[in-house]
Design a protein around this motif. Sequence first.
Motif, PDB file in Angstrom:
ATOM      1  N   THR A  85     -33.140 -46.310  33.384  1.00  0.00           N
ATOM      2  CA  THR A  85     -34.290 -46.963  32.770  1.00  0.00           C
ATOM      3  C   THR A  85     -35.012 -47.826  33.791  1.00  0.00           C
ATOM      4  OG1 THR A  85     -32.933 -48.828  32.042  1.00  0.00           O
ATOM      5  CG2 THR A  85     -33.238 -47.015  30.473  1.00  0.00           C
ATOM      6  N   CYS A  86     -34.570 -47.787  35.000  1.00  0.00           N
ATOM      7  CA  CYS A  86     -35.180 -48.541  36.101  1.00  0.00           C
ATOM      8  C   CYS A  86     -35.224 -50.040  35.809  1.00  0.00           C
ATOM      9  CB  CYS A  86     -36.579 -48.015  36.413  1.00  0.00           C
ATOM     10  SG  CYS A  86     -36.594 -46.294  36.978  1.00  0.00           S
ATOM     11  N   GLY A  87     -34.188 -50.568  35.172  1.00  0.00           N
ATOM     12  CA  GLY A  87     -34.079 -51.989  34.924  1.00  0.00           C
ATOM     13  C   GLY A  87     -34.457 -52.411  33.516  1.00  0.00           C
ATOM     14  N   ALA A  88     -34.948 -51.504  32.675  1.00  0.00           N
ATOM     15  CA  ALA A  88     -35.293 -51.847  31.289  1.00  0.00           C
ATOM     16  C   ALA A  88     -34.000 -51.924  30.472  1.00  0.00           C
ATOM     17  CB  ALA A  88     -36.225 -50.799  30.695  1.00  0.00           C
ATOM     18  N   PRO A  89     -33.964 -52.755  29.421  1.00  0.00           N
ATOM     19  CA  PRO A  89     -32.765 -52.826  28.589  1.00  0.00           C
ATOM     20  C   PRO A  89     -32.458 -51.477  27.933  1.00  0.00           C
ATOM     21  CG  PRO A  89     -34.240 -54.653  28.090  1.00  0.00           C
ATOM     22  CD  PRO A  89     -34.978 -53.724  28.989  1.00  0.00           C
ATOM     23  N   ALA A  90     -31.178 -51.227  27.667  1.00  0.00           N
ATOM     24  CA  ALA A  90     -30.772 -49.976  27.005  1.00  0.00           C
ATOM     25  C   ALA A  90     -31.425 -49.928  25.631  1.00  0.00           C
ATOM     26  CB  ALA A  90     -29.256 -49.914  26.887  1.00  0.00           C
ATOM     27  N   ASN A  91     -31.972 -48.766  25.266  1.00  0.00           N
ATOM     28  CA  ASN A  91     -32.663 -48.616  23.991  1.00  0.00           C
ATOM     29  C   ASN A  91     -32.584 -47.164  23.548  1.00  0.00           C
ATOM     30  OD1 ASN A  91     -35.408 -47.231  24.822  1.00  0.00           O
ATOM     31  ND2 ASN A  91     -35.018 -48.821  26.360  1.00  0.00           N
ATOM     32  N   PHE A 131     -38.961 -48.478  33.006  1.00  0.00           N
ATOM     33  CA  PHE A 131     -39.956 -48.951  33.952  1.00  0.00           C
ATOM     34  C   PHE A 131     -40.213 -47.904  35.043  1.00  0.00           C
ATOM     35  CE2 PHE A 131     -38.188 -53.255  32.699  1.00  0.00           C
ATOM     36  CZ  PHE A 131     -39.286 -53.615  31.938  1.00  0.00           C
ATOM     37  N   CYS A 132     -39.586 -46.726  34.906  1.00  0.00           N
ATOM     38  CA  CYS A 132     -39.707 -45.701  35.942  1.00  0.00           C
ATOM     39  C   CYS A 132     -41.085 -45.036  35.919  1.00  0.00           C
ATOM     40  CB  CYS A 132     -38.649 -44.623  35.762  1.00  0.00           C
ATOM     41  SG  CYS A 132     -36.970 -45.259  35.763  1.00  0.00           S
ATOM     42  N   GLY A 133     -41.584 -44.764  34.764  1.00  0.00           N
ATOM     43  CA  GLY A 133     -42.885 -44.093  34.651  1.00  0.00           C
ATOM     44  C   GLY A 133     -42.941 -43.304  33.364  1.00  0.00           C
ATOM     45  N   GLY A 134     -44.128 -42.869  32.981  1.00  0.00           N
ATOM     46  CA  GLY A 134     -44.356 -42.127  31.759  1.00  0.00           C
ATOM     47  C   GLY A 134     -45.669 -42.560  31.167  1.00  0.00           C
ATOM     48  N   SER A 135     -45.737 -42.623  29.846  1.00  0.00           N
ATOM     49  CA  SER A 135     -46.987 -43.029  29.192  1.00  0.00           C
ATOM     50  C   SER A 135     -46.820 -44.423  28.601  1.00  0.00           C
ATOM     51  CB  SER A 135     -47.379 -42.020  28.123  1.00  0.00           C
ATOM     52  OG  SER A 135     -46.346 -41.897  27.163  1.00  0.00           O
ATOM     53  N   GLU A 148     -45.791 -54.521  27.489  1.00  0.00           N
ATOM     54  CA  GLU A 148     -45.541 -54.870  28.879  1.00  0.00           C
ATOM     55  C   GLU A 148     -44.532 -56.009  28.953  1.00  0.00           C
ATOM     56  OE1 GLU A 148     -48.886 -56.495  30.951  1.00  0.00           O
ATOM     57  OE2 GLU A 148     -49.358 -57.859  29.333  1.00  0.00           O
ATOM     58  N   GLN A 149     -43.915 -56.128  30.108  1.00  0.00           N
ATOM     59  CA  GLN A 149     -42.983 -57.218  30.348  1.00  0.00           C
ATOM     60  C   GLN A 149     -43.730 -58.341  31.044  1.00  0.00           C
ATOM     61  OE1 GLN A 149     -39.933 -56.711  33.362  1.00  0.00           O
ATOM     62  NE2 GLN A 149     -38.442 -57.768  32.052  1.00  0.00           N
ATOM     63  N   CYS A 150     -43.520 -59.575  30.535  1.00  0.00           N
ATOM     64  CA  CYS A 150     -44.134 -60.745  31.163  1.00  0.00           C
ATOM     65  C   CYS A 150     -43.276 -61.201  32.338  1.00  0.00           C
ATOM     66  CB  CYS A 150     -44.283 -61.874  30.148  1.00  0.00           C
ATOM     67  SG  CYS A 150     -45.296 -61.450  28.720  1.00  0.00           S
ATOM     68  N   GLY A 189     -47.607 -65.053  33.117  1.00  0.00           N
ATOM     69  CA  GLY A 189     -48.408 -63.900  33.527  1.00  0.00           C
ATOM     70  C   GLY A 189     -47.717 -62.558  33.356  1.00  0.00           C
ATOM     71  N   ASP A 190     -48.467 -61.483  33.707  1.00  0.00           N
ATOM     72  CA  ASP A 190     -47.964 -60.113  33.539  1.00  0.00           C
ATOM     73  C   ASP A 190     -46.962 -59.764  34.626  1.00  0.00           C
ATOM     74  OD1 ASP A 190     -49.816 -59.902  31.506  1.00  0.00           O
ATOM     75  OD2 ASP A 190     -51.353 -59.017  32.789  1.00  0.00           O
ATOM     76  N   ASN A 191     -46.013 -58.900  34.299  1.00  0.00           N
ATOM     77  CA  ASN A 191     -45.060 -58.425  35.296  1.00  0.00           C
ATOM     78  C   ASN A 191     -45.248 -56.917  35.501  1.00  0.00           C
ATOM     79  OD1 ASN A 191     -42.963 -58.198  37.095  1.00  0.00           O
ATOM     80  ND2 ASN A 191     -41.354 -58.285  35.546  1.00  0.00           N
ATOM     81  N   ARG A 192     -44.951 -56.111  34.441  1.00  0.00           N
ATOM     82  CA  ARG A 192     -45.094 -54.655  34.574  1.00  0.00           C
ATOM     83  C   ARG A 192     -45.122 -54.025  33.185  1.00  0.00           C
ATOM     84  NH1 ARG A 192     -39.000 -53.518  36.945  1.00  0.00           N
ATOM     85  NH2 ARG A 192     -37.974 -54.975  35.535  1.00  0.00           N
ATOM     86  N   PRO A 193     -45.735 -52.871  33.029  1.00  0.00           N
ATOM     87  CA  PRO A 193     -45.761 -52.183  31.739  1.00  0.00           C
ATOM     88  C   PRO A 193     -44.439 -51.465  31.474  1.00  0.00           C
ATOM     89  CG  PRO A 193     -47.056 -50.968  33.354  1.00  0.00           C
ATOM     90  CD  PRO A 193     -46.580 -52.220  34.031  1.00  0.00           C
ATOM     91  N   LEU A 194     -44.165 -51.272  30.179  1.00  0.00           N
ATOM     92  CA  LEU A 194     -42.988 -50.502  29.756  1.00  0.00           C
ATOM     93  C   LEU A 194     -43.495 -49.105  29.391  1.00  0.00           C
ATOM     94  CD1 LEU A 194     -39.902 -50.813  29.085  1.00  0.00           C
ATOM     95  CD2 LEU A 194     -40.597 -51.214  26.734  1.00  0.00           C
ATOM     96  N   PHE A 195     -42.731 -48.079  29.782  1.00  0.00           N
ATOM     97  CA  PHE A 195     -43.177 -46.693  29.557  1.00  0.00           C
ATOM     98  C   PHE A 195     -42.242 -45.962  28.610  1.00  0.00           C
ATOM     99  CE2 PHE A 195     -44.582 -47.742  33.917  1.00  0.00           C
ATOM    100  CZ  PHE A 195     -45.958 -47.576  33.761  1.00  0.00           C
ATOM    101  N   ARG A 196     -42.856 -44.945  27.928  1.00  0.00           N
ATOM    102  CA  ARG A 196     -42.041 -43.985  27.194  1.00  0.00           C
ATOM    103  C   ARG A 196     -41.853 -42.780  28.095  1.00  0.00           C
ATOM    104  NH1 ARG A 196     -43.533 -43.267  22.044  1.00  0.00           N
ATOM    105  NH2 ARG A 196     -45.266 -44.744  22.064  1.00  0.00           N
ATOM    106  N   PRO A 197     -40.704 -42.086  28.007  1.00  0.00           N
ATOM    107  CA  PRO A 197     -40.480 -40.944  28.896  1.00  0.00           C
ATOM    108  C   PRO A 197     -41.396 -39.757  28.554  1.00  0.00           C
ATOM    109  CG  PRO A 197     -38.554 -41.295  27.460  1.00  0.00           C
ATOM    110  CD  PRO A 197     -39.553 -42.363  27.160  1.00  0.00           C
TER     111      PRO A 197
END
Length: 193
Positions: free
Chosen positions: A119-125, A131-135, A163-165, A185-193
């Motif tokens: 998940t490139c550092g995103a919590p298990a879900n 955070f790797c990429g997708g839409s 997105e993650q702050c 502030g903003d950190n990075r967007p969260l993606f769906r695979p």
Amino acid sequence: MATLLTWRAHWHFPGVRSSDPATTVRTVRGWAIAALLLLSLSGCATSEAPSSSNPPAFPSGTGGVGGGTALGTNAASASPTSEATPPPKATLKPTAPAPPAPAPVRPTQPAAAPPVSNTCGAPANPWGYNFCGGSFISSPPSNFCAYFSCIPSFWKSTNGYVEQCADGMYSHSGGRSGSCSYHRGDNRPLFRP
């Protein structure tokens, strides 16, 4: 008459040594009241006492109020008797049937997330969000905040993507001006695979 009453009170009632007739009369009245009380109490005591023709019957070995053995008997020679059965206990009947106890409330646990390879550092879900990429995720599921730490206004501001702050919390107004403004502030967007 007062002199006679004083003389009789002096000789017949102890404690009367006053030469004042009024004091003597009061003392005599007090003794009379005390005598009446004693007579009435003794009458009450004799009316409640059992008659001598029917003495109280205590079971052998009880000895009446104080316990032990009856007078004139030896504890070793007293014959064993059956123990007295205790009186039945009174049971209270409820006036109305008691309502059934409510079932214990268990906190709802989110479904276990299936293992995701990366998940490139995103919590298990369970959705594989990463955070790797997708839409972009513009419509997250209703139990999204059970897996991710959402900001208090997550469900109020829903005109952007997730997105993650910078403080690690998640916002639902990604791509809009002022998103994560109270979370460094903003950190990075969260993606769906």
